[in-house]
Each structure stands twice: as structure tokens, then as C-alpha cells.
Write a protein that holds these residues in place. Structure first.
Motif, mmCIF file in Angstrom:
data_model
loop_
_atom_site.group_PDB
_atom_site.id
_atom_site.type_symbol
_atom_site.label_atom_id
_atom_site.label_comp_id
_atom_site.label_asym_id
_atom_site.label_seq_id
_atom_site.Cartn_x
_atom_site.Cartn_y
_atom_site.Cartn_z
ATOM 1 N N GLN A 1 0.710 -1.312 0.094
ATOM 2 C CA GLN A 1 -0.040 0.093 -0.014
ATOM 3 C C GLN A 1 0.922 1.240 -0.065
ATOM 4 O O GLN A 1 0.476 2.095 -0.667
ATOM 5 N N GLN A 2 2.008 1.458 0.559
ATOM 6 C CA GLN A 2 2.911 2.471 0.960
ATOM 7 C C GLN A 2 3.795 2.510 -0.407
ATOM 8 O O GLN A 2 4.792 3.511 -0.309
ATOM 9 N N ASN A 3 3.528 1.579 -1.576
ATOM 10 C CA ASN A 3 4.292 1.500 -2.664
ATOM 11 C C ASN A 3 5.857 1.233 -2.372
ATOM 12 O O ASN A 3 6.763 1.621 -3.178
ATOM 13 N N PHE A 4 5.991 0.323 -1.418
ATOM 14 C CA PHE A 4 7.337 -0.159 -1.244
ATOM 15 C C PHE A 4 7.272 -1.512 -1.677
ATOM 16 O O PHE A 4 6.210 -2.245 -2.091
ATOM 17 N N VAL A 5 8.421 -2.331 -1.494
ATOM 18 C CA VAL A 5 8.648 -3.727 -1.934
ATOM 19 C C VAL A 5 8.702 -4.785 -0.689
ATOM 20 O O VAL A 5 9.687 -4.550 -0.209
ATOM 21 N N PRO A 6 7.753 -5.617 -0.488
ATOM 22 C CA PRO A 6 8.047 -6.505 0.570
ATOM 23 C C PRO A 6 9.301 -7.426 0.403
ATOM 24 O O PRO A 6 9.728 -7.819 -0.619
ATOM 25 N N ILE A 7 10.023 -7.627 1.441
ATOM 26 C CA ILE A 7 11.226 -8.335 1.203
ATOM 27 C C ILE A 7 10.739 -9.936 1.427
ATOM 28 O O ILE A 7 9.893 -10.315 2.276
ATOM 29 N N ALA A 8 11.417 -11.051 0.647
ATOM 30 C CA ALA A 8 10.903 -12.444 0.698
ATOM 31 C C ALA A 8 11.452 -12.942 2.142
ATOM 32 O O ALA A 8 12.665 -12.251 2.703
ATOM 33 N N THR A 9 10.869 -13.705 2.852
ATOM 34 C CA THR A 9 10.906 -14.137 4.108
ATOM 35 C C THR A 9 12.392 -14.697 4.306
ATOM 36 O O THR A 9 13.322 -14.356 5.377
ATOM 37 N N LYS A 10 12.849 -15.095 3.222
ATOM 38 C CA LYS A 10 14.302 -15.829 3.480
ATOM 39 C C LYS A 10 15.307 -14.782 3.491
ATOM 40 O O LYS A 10 16.303 -14.670 4.514
ATOM 41 N N ASN A 11 15.104 -13.779 2.626
ATOM 42 C CA ASN A 11 16.073 -12.560 2.862
ATOM 43 C C ASN A 11 16.083 -11.829 4.172
ATOM 44 O O ASN A 11 17.072 -11.714 4.775
ATOM 45 N N VAL A 12 15.016 -12.049 4.847
ATOM 46 C CA VAL A 12 14.648 -11.481 6.193
ATOM 47 C C VAL A 12 15.653 -12.228 7.276
ATOM 48 O O VAL A 12 16.463 -11.612 7.888
ATOM 49 N N ALA A 13 15.616 -13.539 7.017
ATOM 50 C CA ALA A 13 16.285 -14.309 8.183
ATOM 51 C C ALA A 13 17.888 -13.860 7.867
ATOM 52 O O ALA A 13 18.478 -13.865 8.672
ATOM 53 N N LYS A 14 18.380 -13.715 6.638
ATOM 54 C CA LYS A 14 19.737 -13.448 6.311
ATOM 55 C C LYS A 14 19.907 -12.163 6.925
ATOM 56 O O LYS A 14 21.211 -12.044 7.715
ATOM 57 N N THR A 15 19.438 -11.128 6.830
ATOM 58 C CA THR A 15 19.578 -9.976 7.510
ATOM 59 C C THR A 15 19.781 -9.891 8.783
ATOM 60 O O THR A 15 20.469 -9.119 9.421
ATOM 61 N N SER A 16 18.682 -10.582 9.555
ATOM 62 C CA SER A 16 18.486 -10.544 10.789
ATOM 63 C C SER A 16 19.720 -10.994 11.639
ATOM 64 O O SER A 16 20.008 -10.792 12.635
ATOM 65 N N VAL A 17 20.244 -12.191 10.752
ATOM 66 C CA VAL A 17 21.551 -12.868 11.612
ATOM 67 C C VAL A 17 22.785 -12.022 11.243
ATOM 68 O O VAL A 17 23.250 -12.019 9.825
ATOM 69 N N ARG A 18 23.415 -11.364 12.203
ATOM 70 C CA ARG A 18 24.646 -10.771 11.815
ATOM 71 C C ARG A 18 25.675 -11.320 12.383
ATOM 72 O O ARG A 18 25.625 -11.645 13.670
#
Lengths: 285, 286
Positions: free
Chosen positions: A268-285
Motif C-alpha cells: 500500500q505504501q508503494n514499497f516492496v516487501p522482502i521475501a522471508t528468506k532474505n529477512v532471515a539472512k539480514t537479521s542474523v549478523r
């Protein structure tokens, strides 16, 4: 005397009650403060509204002020979560925990009356440095180019400069603007202007008949699709950052903001959701 | 309970003293706040660099404010130069030439012009005025657009104060002029304008203040490029626009430097007030 006793009892009960409710209000678990990027803020406030509806008693306060403020406030703990609309740089990656909640792309916009349909990175670079000053030189009409640039400190500017490896002082601008909307209005009102804005915002306005066109970058079409599949080169993540690994309500909110439950808000806000897999990658640092 | 005359006076005196002190203290507090916020960058960078640096790129450590000071002064000066005669002449028309119904309608219209929020002026300027100037000489967002918008914005201030000060001229002056057989224009030139001088002067000071402090409309139509303009068609950035444009995103020295912009603006206004005070002492009340 009896009356007095009654009043005292009443007063004690009242003040005790007030004290208790005051304690509840001040309990740190029920309020979250988010500050930072004006690009991320509208999205997070929508997510926050839905989160508040699901967790009665929780209050989420969203304030804007730019990505730099988001990082500074997260560092100084003025905010529980900072909002950042770019990749973390250098030692920021070690200092902060970051969680991507969406992606956004930036592309060049021109007026629809401008016959130019494609510009190479080289040409864009030369236009912004004032080496190309007439549309004739890039296959357009014989008209001087109006270069629209962003004000210092905006994350859109940082992303643009970073991609084209420019310093802001090298840019020869004719107009300097604040937010995306001002950029779109400037280009819509000037057939010879060139600017860059968030693809989501531009697509939304194009659908509503605003006379602007999005140009491809590096041969890749500028659309939410190419931003989503990661092929569009000039894109950025929208991040939530914390100074410490999140826990409690902060963690709950971040998990919620990354879950599929809010994908409709992101779109709705004209952004692009991130696929769940990418999320897992970014959150583990 | 009734107060004795003396104690009523005493109460009034101290209430007024307190209110006066509050009004004065607010200005002083703002100046102190500006100085405190600006101090870090003034100590680290020094005052000189705000004049001698090659450009305004605070993220890269360049802090030259002079182009923006020029932008502010030129936009202000241009609009005051155009709006003052326009406003005074329109008030003269309203008072001495127009039929009553037209004068009343005209006054209401000018009051309406004064009530429009500056963002609306800015938006109108961006979608109507700027494209027009762009056809004349690109890029359109320019010093000229700023002067035009500011002129429209400050016109009601001078027109209404001039109108009010003409109304206050004693009717005996006008009757005297009529009995001497002066023409209407002769009355205006010889009697009305000199008699209304102090009121007109106040109007000019007020409109100048509004022109120098205007932010939103100027931000939208001036282009905001930091440069000393060489023609009316060059884009400029004013000090007020600079603060509004960058404050939300500024940190550290950049933020401090914006407070220095604020200080410079305060200084410019203070200087104007001093000059105005000096002129009015000599010319008008002296």
C-alpha cells in the motif's frame, strides 16, 4: 470526627489507586519510540497502528528526522528502534542490529513531454556534473537541462551519490528540493527537468496521471518488480535498527514488521516487501 | 474585597512589569539558545570560514553562508521595492479616488490576500508561476519567482497599514486643503503623504520583516541552489529556506551550522531595526 475518618479513607484509597495506575502507565514495556527516516516513517506508523490494535495497552510513537537521526537516537537510546532508509555503512554494521522490513528503489524521472526515453549512467553522470547542458546532446530537443537535486542530508541523495560515485559538491544543480513530492511537482511542471525520486512514489503518481516518466537505470526497467527481485541496481533496504539485540516488546514489534501479516501495508505504501528468506539472512549478523 | 487606589496601581504596575519582562526574556532566551547551539561549530571551525569557504557543503566541511545572505537580502529588497509603491498607491486609490462600494470590496480582497497561508502561495508559485518563468528563461525556479511571490505576500501588509494611516489623518487637514483650492493630487502629495509618514514607515518595516522571515513559499519557488545570483533568473537559497530544508536531517556540525544561519538572520533583522530606528528618529519624529 466520623466524617473526617471517612474522607481520609477515601483519600487514601483514591491516591493509592492513582499511584497504581501511574505505575502502570510508566511501565517501560508498554511504550515504544521509533525515530528516523522520513521514507520509513509512514510505513512504520501504519504497521504500528495494526500492532497497537493487536496489543491493547501498547503505545508506539513514530517520529521522523532522517536516517542519521534514527541511528543517533538508537545509539543514545532516545528511541527503542531507529528507522534507516539505506544500507549500514562501515562500522555501523558492527554497532547496530539491523532488520530489513521492505525495499525501495530510486530512479531518474523526466517530464512525459521529454522525448528522451533512455540515458546511460555516463550520460546521467555528465548531466549532473554540468558537462552536458542541453537535451540535444543526449538525443532530445534543443533545450537546456534543469537539474533537480536533493537537499543535503537526505538518504535519497546519499544513495544517488553512492551509486554514481559522486560528491555533492560536484553536482551542478538548478533546483534543490526537499521531499519526493516536491521533486515530482518540479519535474511535472518543467518539460526540461531531470530528477530522481523513490520509484514507489513515482509509480503511484504516474498511475494518477501526473505527467512524469521513470527511466531505466543500467538497462534495468525501474519498477517495483525489478526492485523486489533485486535486479534494479539503485535500490535500498528500509531498516529497523537497534543498538542491542532486541528483546521483549521491541523484538515482538520487529518480528511483526517483518512478518507476512504486514505485506499488504508495505505494498500500500508503494514499497516492496522482502521475501522471508532474505529477512532471515539480514537479521542474523 | 475592594482595593485601595494605591494598591490597585501597585498591582497593575507589577503585573505589567512581569508581562514586559516575559516578552523581553523570550527574545533574549531565543538568542541565548541560538548562540549555545551554534557555539560548537563556531569554536571548531571559526567565524571566518562562514565567509571564506568555497561553498556550502556542510557534509564535506564547507560552510560559506554569504551566497545565502545575498539571496535573502536580494529577494527581500526586490519585493519591498515593488510592493511599497504598489501598496501605498493602491491605498491612495482606495481612500481618495475609488467609489465607496469599490473601496470596501477592494479592502476585503486585500484582507483576504493577507489571510492566505504561505504554503498556498508557495504551491501556486510552484505550479503556475515557475512554469511560466521557465518558458521565459529556464529553470524557472529563480530569484525572480521568489521576488514575485514575496511581493504578493507582503503587499497586503503595506496596503492595509497605509490605508489605516490615511484614515487617521485629521479631516481638518483635508478640509483646509480643499478650502485652499488644492487639487486632489496636490492634497495627496503635499498634505496626506507627509502627514501619514510615520504610519507608512511602520508599514515598510513590517513588510520587510515578513519578507525576510518568509520560509515555505520561498523554499518552494526559489530553487534552493546555494549560489550568489548573477541574474534575476538564477536560482537562490535564502537563509530561512536553508534551515527548513536541512534541519530535519542535520547532525553535529551541520546542525550547528544551521543555527549559525539562524544567528546571521537574527543579526540581519537586528541591523534592519537599528537602521529603521535611526531613520525614524531623524526623519519622522525628529
Amino acid at each position: 470526627m466520623k466524617n473526617q475518618q471517612k474522607y481520609t479513607a477515601l483519600a487514601v484509597t483514591l491516591s493509592l489507586g492513582m499511584l497504581l495506575s501511574a505505575c502502570q502507565q510508566n511501565s517501560p514495556k508498554t511504550q515504544l519510540t521509533l525515530t528516523g527516516s522520513s521514507t520509513v516513517a509512514p510505513l512504520t506508523s501504519e504497521i504500528a497502528k495494526r500492532f497497537e490494535a493487536k496489543h491493547p495497552g501498547v503505545r508506539i510513537d513514530v517520529q521522523t528526522g532522517g536516517s542519521s537521526r534514527g541511528l543517533a537516537d538508537a545509539r543514545s537510546r532516545l528511541a527503542n528502534i531507529g528507522m534507516v532508509s539505506r544500507n549500514l555503512k562501515g562500522n555501523e554494521t558492527g554497532e547496530f542490529q539491523s532488520f530489513a522490513i521492505a525495499r525501495d528503489g530510486i530512479s531518474i524521472i523526466l517530464n512525459t513531454n521529454n522525448p528522451v526515453k533512455i540515458l546511460s549512467n555516463e550520460q546521467i553522470l555528465n548531466i549532473y556534473q554540468g558537462k552536458i547542458e542541453n537535451w540535444k546532446q543526449v538525443g532530445g530537443k534543443d533545450a537546456p537541462i534543469t537539474v533537480v537535486n536533493k537537499a543535503e542530508g537526505r538518504s535519497t541523495l546519499e544513495l544517488f551519490l553512492g551509486y554514481f560515485k559522486l560528491e555533492n559538491s560536484q553536482i551542478k544543480a538548478d533546483v534543490v528540493i526537499g521531499d519526493n513530492q516536491q521533486g515530482i511537482k518540479t519535474v511535472a511542471g518543467n518539460p526540461n527537468a531531470i530528477g530522481y525520486v523513490s520509484i514507489g512514489t513515482a509509480e503511484y503518481d504516474i498511475e494518477r496521471g501526473v505527467p512524469i516518466q521513470l527511466l531505466p537505470i543500467g538497462g534495468v526497467e525501474a519498477s517495483t518488480k525489478t526492485v523486489q527481485n533485486g535486479t534494479f541496481p539503485l535500490s535500498r533496504p528500509l531498516l529497523l535498527v537497534t543498538a542491542k539485540p532486541p528483546s521483549g516488546l521491541t523484538k515482538e514489534f520487529i518480528d511483526f514488521a517483518q512478518s507476512q501479516e504486514v505485506y499488504d501495508i508495505v505494498k500500500q505504501q508503494n514499497f516492496v516487501p522482502i521475501a522471508t528468506k532474505n529477512v532471515a539472512k539480514t537479521s542474523v549478523r | 474585597m475592594s482595593l485601595k487606589p494605591q494598591s490597585a496601581d501597585w498591582l497593575l504596575l507589577w503585573t505589567l512589569r512581569c508581562l514586559g519582562a516575559i516578552a523581553g526574556a523570550i527574545v533574549i532566551a531565543i538568542v541565548i539558545f541560538l548562540v549555545l547551539e551554534a557555539l560548537p561549530v563556531l569554536q571548531q571551525v571559526g567565524i571566518g570560514r562562514f565567509v571564506t569557504d568555497p561553498s556550502w557543503h556542510p557534509a564535506e566541511g564547507f560552510y560559506n553562508l554569504m551566497p545565502m545572505l545575498w539571496g535573502t537580502l536580494l529577494a527581500m529588497g526586490g519585493s519591498v521595492l515593488i510592493a511599497t509603491p504598489l501598496g501605498i498607491l493602491s491605498a491612495i486609490f482606495c481612500q481618495y479616488y475609488a467609489p465607496k462600494w469599490l473601496a470596501n470590496l477592494y479592502r476585503r480582497l486585500i484582507e483576504l490576500l493577507a489571510g492566505i497561508p504561505s504554503v498556498v502561495y508557495g504551491f501556486w508559485g510552484l505550479v503556475v508561476l515557475v512554469p511560466l518563468i521557465n518558458r521565459l528563461h529556464p529553470p524557472g525556479t529563480s530569484l525572480l519567482a521568489g521576488i514575485a511571490i514575496l511581493t504578493i505576500m507582503i503587499l497586503p501588509t503595506i496596503a492595509l497599514t497605509a490605508d489605516a494611516s490615511f484614515t487617521k489623518i485629521p479631516s481638518s487637514y483635508l478640509l483646509g486643503a480643499a478650502s485652499l483650492g488644492l487639487s486632489r493630487w496636490g492634497t495627496i502629495c503635499g498634505i496626506v503623504l507627509p502627514a501619514a509618514k510615520s504610519g507608512l514607515f511602520t508599514g515598510v518595516i513590517l513588510e520587510t520583516g515578513r519578507a525576510i522571515g518568509e520560509t515555505m513559499a520561498v523554499l518552494m519557488v526559489c530553487g534552493n541552489v546555494v549560489q550568489t545570483p548573477h541574474s534575476l533568473f538564477d536560482p537562490i537559497r535564502t537563509l530561512t529556506a536553508n534551515i527548513a530544508l536541512e534541519m530535519a536531517y542535520a547532525l553535529g556540525n551541520h546542525r550547528s551550522a544551521l543555527f549559525v544561519s539562524g544567528l546571521v538572520l537574527m543579526g540581519a533583522i537586528a541591523l534592519l531595526v537599528v537602521i529603521a530606528e535611526a531613520i525614524s528618529q531623524e526623519e519622522i519624529y525628529g
